[in-house]
Design an enzyme around this catalytic site. Structure first.
Site, short mmCIF file in Angstrom:
data_model
loop_
_atom_site.label_atom_id
_atom_site.label_comp_id
_atom_site.label_asym_id
_atom_site.label_seq_id
_atom_site.Cartn_x
_atom_site.Cartn_y
_atom_site.Cartn_z
N LYS A 136 -61.71 -54.02 -5.82
CA LYS A 136 -61.63 -53.80 -4.37
C LYS A 136 -61.54 -55.12 -3.63
O LYS A 136 -60.84 -55.22 -2.63
CB LYS A 136 -62.82 -52.96 -3.88
CG LYS A 136 -62.72 -51.52 -4.34
CD LYS A 136 -63.62 -50.57 -3.58
CE LYS A 136 -63.34 -49.12 -4.00
NZ LYS A 136 -64.22 -48.15 -3.41
N LYS A 175 -56.36 -45.55 -11.67
CA LYS A 175 -57.01 -44.26 -11.44
C LYS A 175 -56.57 -43.69 -10.10
O LYS A 175 -56.27 -44.45 -9.16
CB LYS A 175 -58.53 -44.38 -11.52
CG LYS A 175 -59.17 -45.10 -10.36
CD LYS A 175 -60.65 -44.75 -10.23
CE LYS A 175 -61.12 -45.25 -8.86
NZ LYS A 175 -62.21 -44.55 -8.27
N LYS A 229 -58.59 -42.59 -3.35
CA LYS A 229 -58.37 -42.28 -1.93
C LYS A 229 -57.77 -43.47 -1.22
O LYS A 229 -56.94 -43.33 -0.36
CB LYS A 229 -59.71 -42.01 -1.25
CG LYS A 229 -60.43 -40.78 -1.71
CD LYS A 229 -61.59 -40.50 -0.75
CE LYS A 229 -62.80 -40.00 -1.49
NZ LYS A 229 -63.72 -41.05 -1.90
N1 AQP Z 1 -59.53 -40.79 -10.47
C1 AQP Z 1 -60.73 -40.27 -10.68
N2 AQP Z 1 -60.94 -39.52 -11.79
C2 AQP Z 1 -62.16 -38.96 -12.03
N3 AQP Z 1 -63.22 -39.11 -11.19
C3 AQP Z 1 -63.04 -39.84 -10.08
N4 AQP Z 1 -63.87 -40.16 -9.06
C4 AQP Z 1 -63.19 -40.94 -8.17
N5 AQP Z 1 -61.93 -41.12 -8.58
C5 AQP Z 1 -61.80 -40.46 -9.77
C6 AQP Z 1 -65.25 -39.73 -8.96
O1 AQP Z 1 -65.43 -39.08 -7.70
C7 AQP Z 1 -66.76 -39.31 -7.26
C8 AQP Z 1 -66.75 -39.75 -5.83
O2 AQP Z 1 -66.06 -40.98 -5.72
P1 AQP Z 1 -66.24 -41.86 -4.41
O3 AQP Z 1 -65.53 -41.25 -3.29
O4 AQP Z 1 -67.67 -42.03 -4.17
O5 AQP Z 1 -65.71 -43.27 -4.69
P2 AQP Z 1 -64.65 -43.81 -5.62
O6 AQP Z 1 -65.08 -43.77 -7.01
O7 AQP Z 1 -64.42 -45.16 -5.10
O8 AQP Z 1 -63.43 -42.81 -5.38
P3 AQP Z 1 -62.02 -43.11 -4.84
O9 AQP Z 1 -61.38 -41.83 -4.51
O10 AQP Z 1 -61.29 -44.00 -5.74
O11 AQP Z 1 -62.29 -43.80 -3.46
P4 AQP Z 1 -61.87 -45.21 -3.01
O12 AQP Z 1 -60.39 -45.22 -3.09
O13 AQP Z 1 -62.40 -45.26 -1.61
O14 AQP Z 1 -62.47 -46.18 -3.92
C9 AQP Z 1 -67.39 -40.35 -8.20
O15 AQP Z 1 -68.25 -39.69 -9.09
C10 AQP Z 1 -66.21 -40.93 -8.92
O16 AQP Z 1 -66.54 -41.35 -10.22
#
Ligand code: AQP
Length: 328
Positions: free
Chosen positions: A111, A192, A195
């Protein structure tokens, strides 16, 4: 009953990775565990979102969790910033974790590489996450694979605090699903699904069925035309197999045996995903017509959560030598 805790950031529309990697197991856990779930809005502040968007996304995230099957009578669901205990314990844990430990977190590296401004909060994020988990005497943390390293660091932090100040925290363990733990971007299967990455390879939970089907049709695969589960050498095809397996409760290798061509694999995966998303989308449309009810449920959840969090924080304060807030 063992306690389960997990959280999700209100950082935009939820996607298929969030659903398969985390939310589905959250729903399953609430039947046989004491389940506590949280919309972690303080974590979202690490990347300075627009205030109006953060407010809307927080209510939308909670609405999505209820739509996906979180039952307010079985689970405690609340918004992180409603409880000052999270930020207060986070400071004590920032004083427990090492600078070098935080610097090794791969999510911070990813990030911060993508950001112009890197806040100290983004760096300290795992200490706040450890606070979220440890406040609830958590046994299990259901998360996607990308959170493995953070939960392991949370254990190290708990162990160090307990060694330094005496038995204070329960040791949590991560619970990572066998399939769906790392859903990859359909256009860039080396990344992966996320969002915050603006990509046409992300499938939103609320996306229209035609759009979902189109995205799967255009999913990047490879040119050797062999359906085989091998994430290292065939990331695109393996991602499709993983999504189809996770959506239908099978294993990716078993699913691979049903296909010899990519076209039918893509079509069936799109259909299985649309089937999974349809009832969530419907419920979301119903629930989002009454945001007042969502905020009322969140407030009840916060009151329940506070009873546990306040007692844990008091124990941590006392063990660390902070004097009581008011004389007894
Ligand atoms: N691609 C993924 N595959 C499986 N699990 C995923 N998680 C996120 N992306 C994947 C799981 O979703 C839960 C919530 O995630 P989060 O919103 O707290 O943060 P994150 O991991 O940072 O998810 P994002 O969507 O990738 O958000 P951004 O882009 O803001 O960083 C967690 O349990 C995560 O493991």
């Amino acid at each position: 009953m063992a306690r389960v805790f997990s959280g999700i950031q209100p950082s935009g529309g939820m996607h298929l990775g969030n659903l398969l990697g985390a939310l589905r197991s959250w729903v399953a856990y609430q039947h046989e565990h004491d389940a506590v779930y949280c919309v972690v809005d303080l974590h979202a502040l690490t990347t300075a979102p627009d205030p109006g968007e953060l407010r809307d996304n927080t209510v939308a995230a909670a609405t999505m969790l209820f739509s996906a099957g979180i039952d307010p009578d079985r689970s405690t669901l609340f918004v992180q910033s409603a409880l000052s205990e999270h930020a207060e314990l986070a400071w004590m844990l920032e004083c427990t974790v090492g600078f070098g430990e935080l610097r090794r977190m791969t999510q911070f590296k990813d990030k911060s590489d993508r950001s112009e401004f890197v806040s100290a909060g983004l760096f300290a994020y795992p200490a706040l996450q450890a606070s979220d988990i440890l406040l609830y005497d958590t046994d299990l943390v259901p998360v996607g694979d990308d959170q493995r390293q953070h939960v392991e660091l949370c254990r190290d932090i708990a162990e160090r605090f307990n060694r330094r100040y005496g038995d204070t925290f329960t040791m949590p363990a991560h619970a990572i699903p066998e399939t769906g733990a790392r859903v990859m971007d359909l256009q860039n299967p080396g990344d992966k699904m996320s969002k915050s990455l603006e990509s046409s390879g992300t499938v939103g939970v609320l996306e229209e069925p035609e759009s979902v089907t189109r995205k799967f049709k255009r999913a990047v695969t490879d040119s050797d035309n062999e359906v085989r589960y091998d994430p290292a050498t065939k990331p695109g095809v393996s991602n499709l197999l993983g999504i189809l397996a996770s959506s239908t409760g099978r294993s990716p290798r078993a699913v691979a045996g049903d296909y010899t061509r990519y076209g039918p694999l893509k079509a069936d995966t799109a259909d299985a995903v649309n089937e999974l998303l349809a009832p969530i989308r419907e419920r979301y449309a119903e629930l989002s017509s009454d945001p007042g009810e969502i905020t009322r449920l969140l407030s009840t959840g916060a009151d329940k959560a506070r009873e546990v969090a306040a007692a844990t924080l008091e124990r941590a304060r006392d063990n660390a030598g902070l004097i009581p807030r008011s004389p007894t």
